[in-house]
Motif scaffolding. Sequence first.
Motif: not given
Length: 410
Positions: A60-65, A95-103, A139-148
């Motif tokens: 799992v990858g996750i876009v979060a703050n 892994k975590v993906f960080a948007p504007e203002h950071g994780f 950056q997406l190669k080693d994940i199966d699904i992304l949580l937003f």
Amino acid sequence: MNFKVLLFIFFLTSCGQQASSRNTETPETAKEPVIPAIATINTGADRTAEYLPLLRGKRVGIVANPSSIIFKDEDKKAYVHLVDSLLSRGVDIRKVFAPEHGFRGNVEAGGTVKDGKDPKTGLPVLSIYGNNKKPKPEQLKDIDILLFDLQDVGVRFYTYISTLHYVMEACAEAGKSIVILDRPNPNGHFTDGPVLNPKYKSFIGMHPIPVAHGMTIGEYALMINGEKWLANGIQCPVAVITCTGYTKDMPYDLPVRPSPNLPNAQSINLYPSTCFFEGTNVNEGRGTDKQFQVYGSPYLPAEKYPYTYTPQPNAGSKDPKNKGKVCHGEDLSGTERLHRIELRWLIGAYRNTTKKEAFFTDFFVKLAGTPQLRQQIEAGVTEDEIRESWREGLERFAKTRQKYLLYKDS
């Protein structure tokens, strides 16, 4: 069968799981326009039983703050960060993906969000702001699904919906699926403002929508797919885990500030109107503790604007506009809940400034999404006439928007 249902079925098939992600039932009491206790609403993140099966056995990858939280009790008085909760449940977050203002939400607007390692969890944190707005294939190669899971505020120039676009595009190109944990839109009770002209597309305005779009981030994802706004018209497999107990007319006081300069419900309420000052020589409250709740300038006359303040560097803004200068303006923090964008403050400031030639900056057109609003204000067009010029665009958008709504409209 409509597009939303077809897309959702495709997503579930690709995951090999089943989930109920579009329960739009609301309590009978939600029909009355009363201020709800936060306990009456369950966000997508709170509904763990609906999405944990989708993550089981997946990388799992996750876009979060900091707004990505799960409440720990029914009273909604205690919460835990989504990442911490999922790790405790054995979810394999890579892994975590960080948007504007950071994780962790400690980067000022426009500030550099750096790659690094989260000190609490040890997870790698990758920036998707600045020079890398769109996740790279590697950056997406080693994940199966992304949580937003990001708390949006329903305004075109608030960059989380632009981040959503790029994340969806990257996942579509890489053959990855996205689960969106939906959250209420605190400005979801109205749509207003000029519709963006595609000629003026930027990261603070990517799509032909008005300034206040009246959609949750889950609904907006469906619109991005349905209108084929991704590159080459591609579509991303998306599942939206909806909120329950929510309708768009409900005032919703966010439990966590969505970004450093939106500290409370009043700043969020005023933001669609006062953010226009960012494209002028007027300070919009940055460098104070009333961000977007006050405005002022050294070039506004004291006799008409007796309220004063002096912007100083703080956690949300290291170098605020008019830093160290006494600004004359207005304190709007007592304003009742708005149901439209108010232009009277912007128009009044332009008419009264002693520096009309330097009032607007080039950034204003990006905020408005069209040069017309600046031209109208400079020409002395009235607020009512400006609103009338928005009507046709808003009517077209309303027809498009209706196709993607998941909740009772206001």
